[in-house]
Design a protein around this motif. Structure first.
Motif, PDB file in Angstrom:
ATOM      1  N   CYS A  55       0.847  -1.195   0.000  1.00 28.98           N
ATOM      2  CA  CYS A  55       0.000   0.000   0.000  1.00 28.98           C
ATOM      3  C   CYS A  55       0.881   1.242   0.000  1.00 28.98           C
ATOM      4  N   THR A  56       0.594   2.142  -0.898  1.00 29.99           N
ATOM      5  CA  THR A  56       1.250   3.443  -0.944  1.00 29.99           C
ATOM      6  C   THR A  56       0.182   4.501  -0.714  1.00 29.99           C
ATOM      7  N   VAL A  57       0.429   5.391   0.216  1.00 29.60           N
ATOM      8  CA  VAL A  57      -0.399   6.584   0.359  1.00 29.60           C
ATOM      9  C   VAL A  57       0.482   7.734  -0.100  1.00 29.60           C
ATOM     10  N   ILE A  58      -0.022   8.538  -1.024  1.00 30.96           N
ATOM     11  CA  ILE A  58       0.798   9.568  -1.669  1.00 30.96           C
ATOM     12  C   ILE A  58       0.019  10.869  -1.762  1.00 30.96           C
ATOM     13  N   THR A  59       0.764  11.979  -1.696  1.00 34.34           N
ATOM     14  CA  THR A  59       0.150  13.287  -1.893  1.00 34.34           C
ATOM     15  C   THR A  59       1.143  14.230  -2.568  1.00 34.34           C
ATOM     16  N   PRO A  60       0.657  15.140  -3.408  1.00 37.70           N
ATOM     17  CA  PRO A  60       1.536  16.182  -3.925  1.00 37.70           C
ATOM     18  C   PRO A  60       2.025  17.060  -2.772  1.00 37.70           C
ATOM     19  N   ILE A  61       3.216  17.593  -2.885  1.00 33.12           N
ATOM     20  CA  ILE A  61       3.801  18.402  -1.817  1.00 33.12           C
ATOM     21  C   ILE A  61       2.907  19.585  -1.436  1.00 33.12           C
ATOM     22  N   ALA A  62       2.146  20.106  -2.383  1.00 28.81           N
ATOM     23  CA  ALA A  62       1.280  21.253  -2.103  1.00 28.81           C
ATOM     24  C   ALA A  62       0.237  20.958  -1.028  1.00 28.81           C
ATOM     25  N   HIS A  63      -0.063  19.683  -0.802  1.00 32.66           N
ATOM     26  CA  HIS A  63      -1.121  19.319   0.146  1.00 32.66           C
ATOM     27  C   HIS A  63      -0.605  18.498   1.325  1.00 32.66           C
ATOM     28  N   ILE A  64       0.707  18.539   1.575  1.00 33.10           N
ATOM     29  CA  ILE A  64       1.284  17.679   2.604  1.00 33.10           C
ATOM     30  C   ILE A  64       0.717  17.970   3.992  1.00 33.10           C
ATOM     31  N   THR A  65       0.517  19.200   4.351  1.00 29.65           N
ATOM     32  CA  THR A  65       0.018  19.523   5.694  1.00 29.65           C
ATOM     33  C   THR A  65      -1.383  18.969   5.895  1.00 29.65           C
TER      34      THR A  65
ATOM     35  N   PRO B 209       6.157  10.071   5.490  1.00 34.42           N
ATOM     36  CA  PRO B 209       7.513  10.512   5.823  1.00 34.42           C
ATOM     37  C   PRO B 209       8.503  10.540   4.656  1.00 34.42           C
ATOM     38  N   TYR B 210       8.166   9.924   3.532  1.00 36.49           N
ATOM     39  CA  TYR B 210       9.152   9.755   2.468  1.00 36.49           C
ATOM     40  C   TYR B 210       8.985  10.789   1.354  1.00 36.49           C
ATOM     41  N   PRO B 211       9.976  11.658   1.165  1.00 32.04           N
ATOM     42  CA  PRO B 211       9.916  12.604   0.045  1.00 32.04           C
ATOM     43  C   PRO B 211      10.225  11.877  -1.259  1.00 32.04           C
ATOM     44  N   LEU B 212       9.537  12.293  -2.317  1.00 29.66           N
ATOM     45  CA  LEU B 212       9.707  11.699  -3.641  1.00 29.66           C
ATOM     46  C   LEU B 212       9.918  12.791  -4.682  1.00 29.66           C
TER      47      LEU B 212
ATOM     48  N   ILE C 281      11.579  18.234  -4.242  1.00 33.13           N
ATOM     49  CA  ILE C 281      10.600  17.217  -3.840  1.00 33.13           C
ATOM     50  C   ILE C 281       9.255  17.578  -4.463  1.00 33.13           C
ATOM     51  N   THR C 282       8.578  16.585  -5.032  1.00 35.96           N
ATOM     52  CA  THR C 282       7.268  16.826  -5.654  1.00 35.96           C
ATOM     53  C   THR C 282       6.115  16.162  -4.895  1.00 35.96           C
ATOM     54  N   HIS C 283       6.425  15.097  -4.140  1.00 34.47           N
ATOM     55  CA  HIS C 283       5.394  14.331  -3.438  1.00 34.47           C
ATOM     56  C   HIS C 283       5.944  13.811  -2.117  1.00 34.47           C
ATOM     57  N   TYR C 284       5.022  13.416  -1.244  1.00 30.05           N
ATOM     58  CA  TYR C 284       5.375  12.669  -0.037  1.00 30.05           C
ATOM     59  C   TYR C 284       4.520  11.411  -0.020  1.00 30.05           C
ATOM     60  N   ALA C 285       5.081  10.340   0.558  1.00 33.72           N
ATOM     61  CA  ALA C 285       4.364   9.063   0.580  1.00 33.72           C
ATOM     62  C   ALA C 285       4.722   8.260   1.816  1.00 33.72           C
TER      63      ALA C 285
ATOM     64  N   LEU D  59       6.408   2.911  -7.414  1.00 30.23           N
ATOM     65  CA  LEU D  59       7.296   4.003  -7.814  1.00 30.23           C
ATOM     66  C   LEU D  59       7.552   4.012  -9.316  1.00 30.23           C
ATOM     67  N   THR D  60       7.740   2.845  -9.914  1.00 30.84           N
ATOM     68  CA  THR D  60       7.951   2.766 -11.364  1.00 30.84           C
ATOM     69  C   THR D  60       6.725   3.276 -12.112  1.00 30.84           C
ATOM     70  N   HIS D  61       5.540   2.840 -11.693  1.00 29.60           N
ATOM     71  CA  HIS D  61       4.304   3.275 -12.351  1.00 29.60           C
ATOM     72  C   HIS D  61       4.154   4.792 -12.277  1.00 29.60           C
ATOM     73  N   LEU D  62       4.514   5.357 -11.132  1.00 24.59           N
ATOM     74  CA  LEU D  62       4.352   6.786 -10.928  1.00 24.59           C
ATOM     75  C   LEU D  62       5.506   7.609 -11.500  1.00 24.59           C
ATOM     76  N   GLY D  63       6.600   6.955 -11.857  1.00 21.03           N
ATOM     77  CA  GLY D  63       7.755   7.682 -12.362  1.00 21.03           C
ATOM     78  C   GLY D  63       8.422   8.513 -11.278  1.00 21.03           C
ATOM     79  N   LEU D  64       8.409   7.990 -10.043  1.00 22.37           N
ATOM     80  CA  LEU D  64       8.984   8.716  -8.910  1.00 22.37           C
ATOM     81  C   LEU D  64      10.030   7.852  -8.218  1.00 22.37           C
ATOM     82  N   GLN D  65      10.903   8.513  -7.466  1.00 25.70           N
ATOM     83  CA  GLN D  65      11.937   7.839  -6.674  1.00 25.70           C
ATOM     84  C   GLN D  65      11.987   8.478  -5.290  1.00 25.70           C
ATOM     85  N   ARG D  66      12.452   7.700  -4.319  1.00 26.36           N
ATOM     86  CA  ARG D  66      12.682   8.289  -2.995  1.00 26.36           C
ATOM     87  C   ARG D  66      13.824   9.288  -3.093  1.00 26.36           C
ATOM     88  N   VAL D  67      13.644  10.427  -2.413  1.00 24.66           N
ATOM     89  CA  VAL D  67      14.706  11.433  -2.347  1.00 24.66           C
ATOM     90  C   VAL D  67      15.617  11.068  -1.180  1.00 24.66           C
ATOM     91  N   VAL D  68      16.902  10.946  -1.480  1.00 24.80           N
ATOM     92  CA  VAL D  68      17.862  10.597  -0.427  1.00 24.80           C
ATOM     93  C   VAL D  68      18.860  11.704  -0.199  1.00 24.80           C
TER      94      VAL D  68
END
Length: 134
Positions: A22-32, A55-58, A66-70, A125-134
């Motif tokens: 399960c992934t829960v994801i949101t655009p950074i604009a709505h993180i709060t 907790p995970y920036p993407l 960073i564009t998303h958090y998940a 992550l592959t489907h979404l075209g995103l990676q964890r930011v490290v």
């Protein structure tokens, strides 16, 4: 397709349940706002809030910006369904109105605060075209 387990699990009503990623994801604009919804969900279900606080920036490149958090977790199908029902009860234009799978548009999923069910985190992550930011 659910994750293989060598036993059969059932919910409280005797229905067979399955293990998924399960992934829960949101655009950074709505993180709060998304974290507030996650917190409310966790406290209403007696769940450790740290497990679902996005907790995970993407990002598309794995680096800033960073564009998303998940958050990522293995969960039983009934728990994922419950989570999606709770989260989709929110009626803001940036919240999803269903549980997403690989059959759904990555562009649509990335535009919303959404619950996304897959077999593996890497699939999500592959489907979404995103990676964890490290």
């Amino acid at each position: 397709m659910p994750i293989y387990t060598d036993y059969t699990a059932y919910d409280d009503d005797g229905n067979e349940i399955f293990l998924y990623h399960c992934t829960v994801i949101t655009p950074i604009a709505h993180i709060t706002e998304a974290r507030a919804i996650c917190y409310d969900y966790c406290t209403s279900r007696g769940i450790d809030t740290s497990a679902l606080m996005l907790p995970y920036p993407l990002s598309p490149t794995g680096s800033t910006p960073i564009t998303h958090y998940a958050c990522f977790d293995l969960n039983w199908s009934n728990a994922i369904d419950d989570m999606a029902a709770y989260m989709t009860a929110e009626t803001a234009e940036w919240t999803a109105d269903k549980l997403y799978t690989l059959a759904d548009s990555a562009t649509e999923i990335k535009s919303l605060f959404a619950v996304f069910r897959t077999d593996l985190e890497s699939e999500a992550l592959t489907h979404l075209g995103l990676q964890r930011v490290v």
